[in-house]
Design a protein around this motif. Structure first.
Motif, PDB file in Angstrom:
ATOM      1  N   ARG A   1       0.842  -1.189   0.000  1.00  0.00           N
ATOM      2  CA  ARG A   1       0.000   0.000   0.000  1.00  0.00           C
ATOM      3  C   ARG A   1       0.881   1.245   0.000  1.00  0.00           C
ATOM      4  NH1 ARG A   1      -3.728  -1.959   5.144  1.00  0.00           N
ATOM      5  NH2 ARG A   1      -4.569  -3.878   4.195  1.00  0.00           N
ATOM      6  N   ALA A   2       0.254   2.385  -0.150  1.00  0.00           N
ATOM      7  CA  ALA A   2       1.015   3.633  -0.138  1.00  0.00           C
ATOM      8  C   ALA A   2       1.680   3.870   1.211  1.00  0.00           C
ATOM      9  CB  ALA A   2       0.101   4.812  -0.486  1.00  0.00           C
ATOM     10  N   ASP A   3       1.037   3.398   2.284  1.00  0.00           N
ATOM     11  CA  ASP A   3       1.545   3.666   3.630  1.00  0.00           C
ATOM     12  C   ASP A   3       2.137   2.465   4.333  1.00  0.00           C
ATOM     13  OD1 ASP A   3      -0.811   2.292   3.915  1.00  0.00           O
ATOM     14  OD2 ASP A   3      -1.527   3.465   5.616  1.00  0.00           O
ATOM     15  N   ALA A   4       2.142   1.281   3.696  1.00  0.00           N
ATOM     16  CA  ALA A   4       2.637   0.098   4.397  1.00  0.00           C
ATOM     17  C   ALA A   4       2.797  -1.096   3.466  1.00  0.00           C
ATOM     18  CB  ALA A   4       1.683  -0.268   5.536  1.00  0.00           C
ATOM     19  N   TRP A   5       3.638  -2.024   3.894  1.00  0.00           N
ATOM     20  CA  TRP A   5       3.679  -3.362   3.311  1.00  0.00           C
ATOM     21  C   TRP A   5       2.901  -4.288   4.235  1.00  0.00           C
ATOM     22  CZ3 TRP A   5       8.480  -0.725   3.940  1.00  0.00           C
ATOM     23  CH2 TRP A   5       9.080  -0.282   2.743  1.00  0.00           C
TER      24      TRP A   5
ATOM     25  N   HIS B   1      11.111 -15.427  14.818  1.00  0.00           N
ATOM     26  CA  HIS B   1      12.366 -14.763  14.449  1.00  0.00           C
ATOM     27  C   HIS B   1      12.659 -14.932  12.963  1.00  0.00           C
ATOM     28  CE1 HIS B   1      16.271 -12.942  14.999  1.00  0.00           C
ATOM     29  NE2 HIS B   1      16.866 -14.004  14.482  1.00  0.00           N
ATOM     30  N   GLN B   2      12.269 -16.066  12.416  1.00  0.00           N
ATOM     31  CA  GLN B   2      12.448 -16.280  10.970  1.00  0.00           C
ATOM     32  C   GLN B   2      11.667 -15.248  10.166  1.00  0.00           C
ATOM     33  OE1 GLN B   2      11.738 -20.352   9.575  1.00  0.00           O
ATOM     34  NE2 GLN B   2      10.946 -19.554   7.638  1.00  0.00           N
ATOM     35  N   LEU B   3      10.465 -14.921  10.633  1.00  0.00           N
ATOM     36  CA  LEU B   3       9.658 -13.904   9.957  1.00  0.00           C
ATOM     37  C   LEU B   3      10.332 -12.533  10.030  1.00  0.00           C
ATOM     38  CD1 LEU B   3       7.090 -12.739   8.655  1.00  0.00           C
ATOM     39  CD2 LEU B   3       6.081 -12.650  10.946  1.00  0.00           C
ATOM     40  N   VAL B   4      10.872 -12.183  11.202  1.00  0.00           N
ATOM     41  CA  VAL B   4      11.544 -10.887  11.351  1.00  0.00           C
ATOM     42  C   VAL B   4      12.739 -10.807  10.407  1.00  0.00           C
ATOM     43  CG1 VAL B   4      12.754  -9.358  12.964  1.00  0.00           C
ATOM     44  CG2 VAL B   4      10.770 -10.673  13.748  1.00  0.00           C
ATOM     45  N   GLN B   5      13.530 -11.877  10.337  1.00  0.00           N
ATOM     46  CA  GLN B   5      14.680 -11.904   9.430  1.00  0.00           C
ATOM     47  C   GLN B   5      14.230 -11.774   7.982  1.00  0.00           C
ATOM     48  OE1 GLN B   5      16.486 -15.661  10.883  1.00  0.00           O
ATOM     49  NE2 GLN B   5      18.340 -14.460  11.211  1.00  0.00           N
ATOM     50  N   TRP B   6      13.203 -12.514   7.613  1.00  0.00           N
ATOM     51  CA  TRP B   6      12.703 -12.485   6.235  1.00  0.00           C
ATOM     52  C   TRP B   6      12.248 -11.085   5.857  1.00  0.00           C
ATOM     53  CZ3 TRP B   6       8.094 -11.103   3.991  1.00  0.00           C
ATOM     54  CH2 TRP B   6       7.870 -11.515   2.668  1.00  0.00           C
ATOM     55  N   SER B   7      11.531 -10.428   6.742  1.00  0.00           N
ATOM     56  CA  SER B   7      11.008  -9.093   6.425  1.00  0.00           C
ATOM     57  C   SER B   7      12.146  -8.114   6.146  1.00  0.00           C
ATOM     58  CB  SER B   7      10.112  -8.587   7.554  1.00  0.00           C
ATOM     59  OG  SER B   7      10.848  -8.356   8.743  1.00  0.00           O
ATOM     60  N   LEU B   8      13.219  -8.207   6.910  1.00  0.00           N
ATOM     61  CA  LEU B   8      14.367  -7.325   6.669  1.00  0.00           C
ATOM     62  C   LEU B   8      15.083  -7.688   5.372  1.00  0.00           C
ATOM     63  CD1 LEU B   8      16.089  -6.819  10.146  1.00  0.00           C
ATOM     64  CD2 LEU B   8      14.958  -5.098   8.747  1.00  0.00           C
TER      65      LEU B   8
ATOM     66  N   GLY C   1      13.363  -6.358   2.423  1.00  0.00           N
ATOM     67  CA  GLY C   1      13.229  -4.907   2.329  1.00  0.00           C
ATOM     68  C   GLY C   1      11.954  -4.345   2.925  1.00  0.00           C
ATOM     69  N   PHE C   2      11.383  -5.061   3.934  1.00  0.00           N
ATOM     70  CA  PHE C   2      10.167  -4.591   4.598  1.00  0.00           C
ATOM     71  C   PHE C   2      10.468  -4.388   6.088  1.00  0.00           C
ATOM     72  CE2 PHE C   2       8.592  -7.948   1.481  1.00  0.00           C
ATOM     73  CZ  PHE C   2       8.558  -7.065   0.407  1.00  0.00           C
ATOM     74  N   PRO C   3      11.156  -3.314   6.466  1.00  0.00           N
ATOM     75  CA  PRO C   3      11.513  -3.100   7.866  1.00  0.00           C
ATOM     76  C   PRO C   3      10.298  -2.728   8.716  1.00  0.00           C
ATOM     77  CG  PRO C   3      12.077  -1.171   6.585  1.00  0.00           C
ATOM     78  CD  PRO C   3      11.598  -2.207   5.595  1.00  0.00           C
TER      79      PRO C   3
END
Length: 342
Positions: free
Chosen positions: A80-84, A95-102, A105-107
């Motif tokens: 979206r314009a304001d978020a992924w 923790h795997q999800l947090v690593q994947w998001s970074l 490119g989705f911090p």
């Protein structure tokens, strides 16, 4: 749908406590949940939902049907314009999800790095650390009713989030504990990204590294380093993370406690209440390193109880209750446990 019998649950709880599931079904899709609900015998059986087992203390065998949540998958659902908006299956390690998001490119989740457990359990406990809780990033939760098999997408606004609490943990009127199971979680990573700072340990890292404007990756690395320095790895020493909630008291109560113990660690909250450091109080009562059987208070962090070997759930509970009585006797504060005592 395979039904496993007399399953050893020691590998499936992070405390490494002995217990047996008399019947266990591995849930690898939302359809598996519906198969259980529609099953002529299993449908009416009491259910026990088990994710990563990082927030439970097993004191006995489990007679209820264990639903071992193993739903995989992470994806970018929408930009979206304001978020992924990212979606993950309930069985994905958090923790795997947090690593994947970074990595993708989705911090936005970096402050919640290295928290044990699975994605499906995260909203139940409203996990939080370093100035962030999952409620700050939750978009919605996909839930299946364990009686009707009906699927519902619940927005964050109806999840009744509190400090380590949610509608999924509540048992009273309107509570969903034991009545539903989370299959997928959708998280909102805001654009533009802004760092969540302010915690003393993060400020120290900023000063030590001369980094006044850290990136999401730097915050992630710092938090992993901080957590590893003071918290035991469940793969090495059995534990359930922070065992007690940091109690919230009124400003008046806090002033009274400070009058007796001027050094107590406390933090003002936005609503005017004061959060007391439970670990400091436990340490002040002399519990660090003390043990009951195989259960002990971790030497580096009094807020964490650990399994020193062949601990049993009853020993963990006995130690926890002794700590609660000790803290109450000195501070007049009744500590609440974070993990579910089963």
């Amino acid at each position: 749908m395979p039904i496993e019998v007399d399953v050893n649950l020691k590998p499936y709880n992070s405390f490494g406590l002995p217990a047996t599931a008399h019947r266990l079904v591995r849930i690898r899709s939302a359809a598996d949940v519906r198969r259980v609900v529609d099953h002529p015998k299993l449908g009416r059986a009491p259910k026990f939902v088990l994710g990563g087992g990082s927030n439970i203390v097993l004191t006995k065998d489990v007679d209820a049907l264990v639903l071992k949540m193993e739903i995989p998958g992470i994806r970018l659902l929408e930009e979206r314009a304001d978020a992924w908006i990212i979606e993950a299956g309930a069985g994905v390690p958090w923790h795997q999800l947090v690593q994947w998001s970074l990595d993708e490119g989705f911090p936005g989740l970096e402050n919640l790095a290295l928290i044990p457990g699975t994605v499906g359990a995260a909203p139940v406990q409203n996990i939080g650390a370093y100035g962030m809780e999952i409620k700050d990033r939750l978009d919605s939760v996909a839930v299946i009713d364990l009686v009707t098999g009906r699927s519902v997408l619940l927005p964050a606004s109806v999840c009744k989030f509190g400090y380590r609490d949610s509608v999924f943990k509540q048992t009273g009127f309107g509570g969903l504990s034991g009545k539903s199971v989370i299959t997928h979680v959708r998280l909102r990573c805001p654009k533009p990204w802004r760092p969540v700072l302010g915690y003393l340990e993060l400020e120290r890292k900023m000063a030590e590294t001369a980094t006044p404007q850290p990136t999401a990756r730097q915050i992630f690395d710092w938090i992993c380093e901080i957590r590893r320095a003071k918290l035991p790895d469940p793969a090495v020493i059995g534990n359930a993370g922070s065992f007690f909630k940091n109690p919230l008291v009124s400003a008046e109560q806090c002033r009274d406690i400070i009058g007796r113990d001027p050094h107590i660690v406390h933090y003002p909250m936005p609503d005017g209440s004061i959060k007391l450091a439970a670990g400091w109080m436990i340490d002040a009562c002399g519990w660090k390193g003390k043990a009951v059987g195989g259960a002990a208070v971790y030497e580096r962090q009094a807020l964490v109880l650990v399994n020193r070997g062949e601990a049993r759930g009853a020993e963990v509970v006995t130690l926890a209750r002794a700590i609660q009585e000790s803290v109450y006797g000195r501070f007049g504060i009744r500590l609440e446990t974070e993990p579910l005592l089963f």
